[in-house]
Design a protein around this motif. Sequence first.
Motif, PDB file in Angstrom:
ATOM      1  N   LEU A  91     -38.643 -46.618 -11.165  1.00 43.48           N
ATOM      2  CA  LEU A  91     -37.489 -45.989 -12.837  1.00 43.48           C
ATOM      3  C   LEU A  91     -39.169 -44.401 -12.694  1.00 43.48           C
ATOM      4  O   LEU A  91     -38.389 -43.885 -12.692  1.00 43.48           O
ATOM      5  N   ALA A  92     -40.443 -45.186 -12.956  1.00 47.52           N
ATOM      6  CA  ALA A  92     -41.163 -43.766 -12.378  1.00 47.52           C
ATOM      7  C   ALA A  92     -41.863 -42.998 -11.878  1.00 47.52           C
ATOM      8  O   ALA A  92     -41.034 -41.898 -11.684  1.00 47.52           O
ATOM      9  N   THR A  93     -41.037 -43.549 -10.357  1.00 48.09           N
ATOM     10  CA  THR A  93     -40.897 -42.513  -8.987  1.00 48.09           C
ATOM     11  C   THR A  93     -40.100 -41.521  -9.799  1.00 48.09           C
ATOM     12  O   THR A  93     -39.721 -40.120  -9.458  1.00 48.09           O
ATOM     13  N   GLU A  94     -38.340 -41.985  -9.892  1.00 50.71           N
ATOM     14  CA  GLU A  94     -37.862 -41.548 -10.015  1.00 50.71           C
ATOM     15  C   GLU A  94     -37.632 -39.890 -11.187  1.00 50.71           C
ATOM     16  O   GLU A  94     -37.462 -38.839 -10.790  1.00 50.71           O
ATOM     17  N   ARG A  95     -38.755 -40.538 -12.236  1.00 51.11           N
ATOM     18  CA  ARG A  95     -38.710 -39.803 -12.925  1.00 51.11           C
ATOM     19  C   ARG A  95     -39.700 -38.936 -12.614  1.00 51.11           C
ATOM     20  O   ARG A  95     -40.472 -37.475 -13.432  1.00 51.11           O
ATOM     21  N   GLY A  96     -40.683 -38.808 -11.471  1.00 47.16           N
ATOM     22  CA  GLY A  96     -41.852 -38.374 -11.243  1.00 47.16           C
ATOM     23  C   GLY A  96     -42.530 -38.956 -11.939  1.00 47.16           C
ATOM     24  O   GLY A  96     -43.739 -38.181 -12.147  1.00 47.16           O
ATOM     25  N   ALA A  97     -43.129 -40.075 -12.696  1.00 52.44           N
ATOM     26  CA  ALA A  97     -43.970 -40.432 -13.316  1.00 52.44           C
ATOM     27  C   ALA A  97     -45.144 -41.468 -12.179  1.00 52.44           C
ATOM     28  O   ALA A  97     -44.224 -41.547 -10.758  1.00 52.44           O
ATOM     29  N   GLN A  98     -46.225 -41.923 -12.474  1.00 54.18           N
ATOM     30  CA  GLN A  98     -47.101 -42.638 -11.843  1.00 54.18           C
ATOM     31  C   GLN A  98     -46.984 -44.069 -13.038  1.00 54.18           C
ATOM     32  O   GLN A  98     -48.267 -44.133 -14.078  1.00 54.18           O
ATOM     33  N   VAL A 126     -51.610 -50.263 -22.969  1.00 46.74           N
ATOM     34  CA  VAL A 126     -51.144 -49.206 -21.801  1.00 46.74           C
ATOM     35  C   VAL A 126     -50.421 -47.921 -22.404  1.00 46.74           C
ATOM     36  O   VAL A 126     -51.210 -47.798 -23.577  1.00 46.74           O
ATOM     37  N   ARG A 127     -51.639 -47.117 -21.137  1.00 42.50           N
ATOM     38  CA  ARG A 127     -52.297 -45.602 -21.961  1.00 42.50           C
ATOM     39  C   ARG A 127     -51.043 -44.965 -21.398  1.00 42.50           C
ATOM     40  O   ARG A 127     -49.996 -45.243 -20.016  1.00 42.50           O
ATOM     41  N   ASP A 128     -51.192 -43.425 -21.617  1.00 49.43           N
ATOM     42  CA  ASP A 128     -49.998 -42.566 -20.881  1.00 49.43           C
ATOM     43  C   ASP A 128     -51.002 -41.321 -20.918  1.00 49.43           C
ATOM     44  O   ASP A 128     -51.565 -40.974 -21.850  1.00 49.43           O
ATOM     45  N   SER A 129     -50.986 -40.704 -19.967  1.00 47.61           N
ATOM     46  CA  SER A 129     -51.157 -39.439 -20.201  1.00 47.61           C
ATOM     47  C   SER A 129     -50.374 -37.990 -20.928  1.00 47.61           C
ATOM     48  O   SER A 129     -50.669 -36.677 -20.423  1.00 47.61           O
ATOM     49  N   ALA A 179     -43.257 -40.806 -23.141  1.00 45.38           N
ATOM     50  CA  ALA A 179     -44.293 -39.654 -23.800  1.00 45.38           C
ATOM     51  C   ALA A 179     -44.964 -38.984 -21.951  1.00 45.38           C
ATOM     52  O   ALA A 179     -45.253 -38.026 -22.208  1.00 45.38           O
ATOM     53  N   ALA A 180     -44.700 -39.442 -21.215  1.00 43.92           N
ATOM     54  CA  ALA A 180     -46.210 -38.779 -20.625  1.00 43.92           C
ATOM     55  C   ALA A 180     -45.507 -38.107 -19.608  1.00 43.92           C
ATOM     56  O   ALA A 180     -46.012 -36.900 -19.071  1.00 43.92           O
ATOM     57  N   GLY A 181     -44.062 -38.340 -19.551  1.00 44.89           N
ATOM     58  CA  GLY A 181     -43.151 -37.321 -18.971  1.00 44.89           C
ATOM     59  C   GLY A 181     -43.095 -37.460 -16.906  1.00 44.89           C
ATOM     60  O   GLY A 181     -42.591 -38.651 -16.870  1.00 44.89           O
ATOM     61  N   ALA A 182     -44.184 -36.077 -16.569  1.00 42.18           N
ATOM     62  CA  ALA A 182     -44.216 -36.039 -14.915  1.00 42.18           C
ATOM     63  C   ALA A 182     -46.088 -36.929 -14.493  1.00 42.18           C
ATOM     64  O   ALA A 182     -45.988 -35.971 -13.814  1.00 42.18           O
ATOM     65  N   GLY A 183     -46.603 -37.061 -16.127  1.00 47.60           N
ATOM     66  CA  GLY A 183     -47.809 -37.552 -16.124  1.00 47.60           C
ATOM     67  C   GLY A 183     -47.756 -39.099 -14.995  1.00 47.60           C
ATOM     68  O   GLY A 183     -47.300 -39.495 -14.258  1.00 47.60           O
TER      69      GLY A 183
END
Length: 520
Positions: free
Chosen positions: A384-391, A450-453, A429-433
């Motif tokens: 799911l993260a890959t589809e959203r452009g996130a890691q 759990v952390r995010d950018s 919250a991270a978007g493409a981060g």
Amino acid sequence: MSKTLARQFLGWQLGIVGLLLVAVTGLAVVQSNAAFRETQGRRMLSVAEDVAATAGVRESLATRSHGPLPALGTSARNLSGADEIVIADAGLVVRSAADPAEVGEPFPVGESTAPSGRAWVGNPDGSTVVAHVPVLDDRGRVVGLVAARAEAPSLLSGLLAAPAPAAALVGVAVVLGVAGSLLLARRVRRQTLGLEPAEIVELVQRREAMLLGVKEGVLGLDGANRITLRNAAAAELLGIGEVGARIDELDLDERLRDVLTGAAVGEDQVVLHGSRVLVLNRMPVVVDGAQVGAVVTLRDRTELATLEDRLDASRHVTDTLRAQAHEFTNRLHTIAGLTELGEHEEVRRFVAGVVAGSDQWRREVTARVGDAAVAALLVAKASLATERGAQLRLALGSRLDAVDPARDPALSADLVTVVGNLVDNALDAAGAGWVEVGFGREGDAVRVTVRDSGPGVASELVEEVFRHGFSTKAAEHDAGGRGLGLALARQVCLRRGGSITLRNDGGAEFTACLPLAVAA
């Protein structure tokens, strides 16, 4: 037909006025009798002394010539106004009396001291005053006695003989009592909205039946936020006791207190209370244009929230599968295109790269996360993260060892709830981060970080996101209910006796602590 409230008040007030009049009359009679005994006692004593000092009476008794005594006694009674004057000789035989039948009969002296030479005044039967005076001859010997008697007037005679102002005062008192009763009854009727006692009782009974028949919790508050009514459902949901307590005096969460007092407004306010997810609606009560209180309804949404979370998890699984299918479709199209172009070596390298990339994340997760359900969740979330452009990545040193299901059968499901909701919130919250997940142990508890950018959470909202149970202020209006994820994660931690905290470290960092169940 039962009497109206006004008639009942009138009857009671008239009864009270009547009792007061009886009491005043009784007191007046007692005082009048006391005054009568004192005044008439002195008067009868004076009359008896005057008769005893009369020369004719002394001479007749001294010489035992009793013939003139009846005339002398009658004349003295007429002149003095006494009810009766009796003259007896030294042998205490009546020689003159108003009743001729008493002449010649023994005179009853009772406790009188007159035969021994001393005057006496008494009240033998309570309604008459009698004075006895000895008659002395020239040598000072007792030759007879004179008795003067006055009878007290009857109660009716005393009232009829009362002065006109006194009777007027009694009449004024009655009129004032009746007028006051009517005014009081009118005021009470206006304050009870014209309801009669039977109607008020029926209204209260209907209210109790309604409160008991409502499944949702119902709280009634007055203008000072005191609890004026509550049904059993509200008492169970909030853990409150009897009515009368103020909201700010109860041991309630700040968010719940704000909704109950009206500081937080809006429909369907979601509040966490203990292990429950409650939905509250507060409606003010307005009477004659002034707010006099409020009615709050409470619904237990815990089970519904759990079902929504499971449905949301299913939706995420579907989204993940769709993302994977989309990704695999694109790869298949790439492989097909390279094959048609005859780039067989490039096809081999492309397939090897895809397999290596997928296997690397899967091997890393399965090697460091011992719980199969959590590992599967992270593998799915990565797609799911890959589809959203996130890691999506694991923090350095992270490790989650498997826990024996026999010791803590609910831990795996609770970890999935907490990790899934925190990762979803972080991906939003991270978007493409990037989003980083960490696991560890703190004594006999599992720690999840759990952390995010993303941009982080404003400092003034760090506590509010948990107080309201939403990820951000905008999430309060999220139709999909995404913001409830943090509330569910917090609920799981609190149910286990743990905690969940938030701080900003380049982005938002959530730390959840889930203590293991105590071994039986």
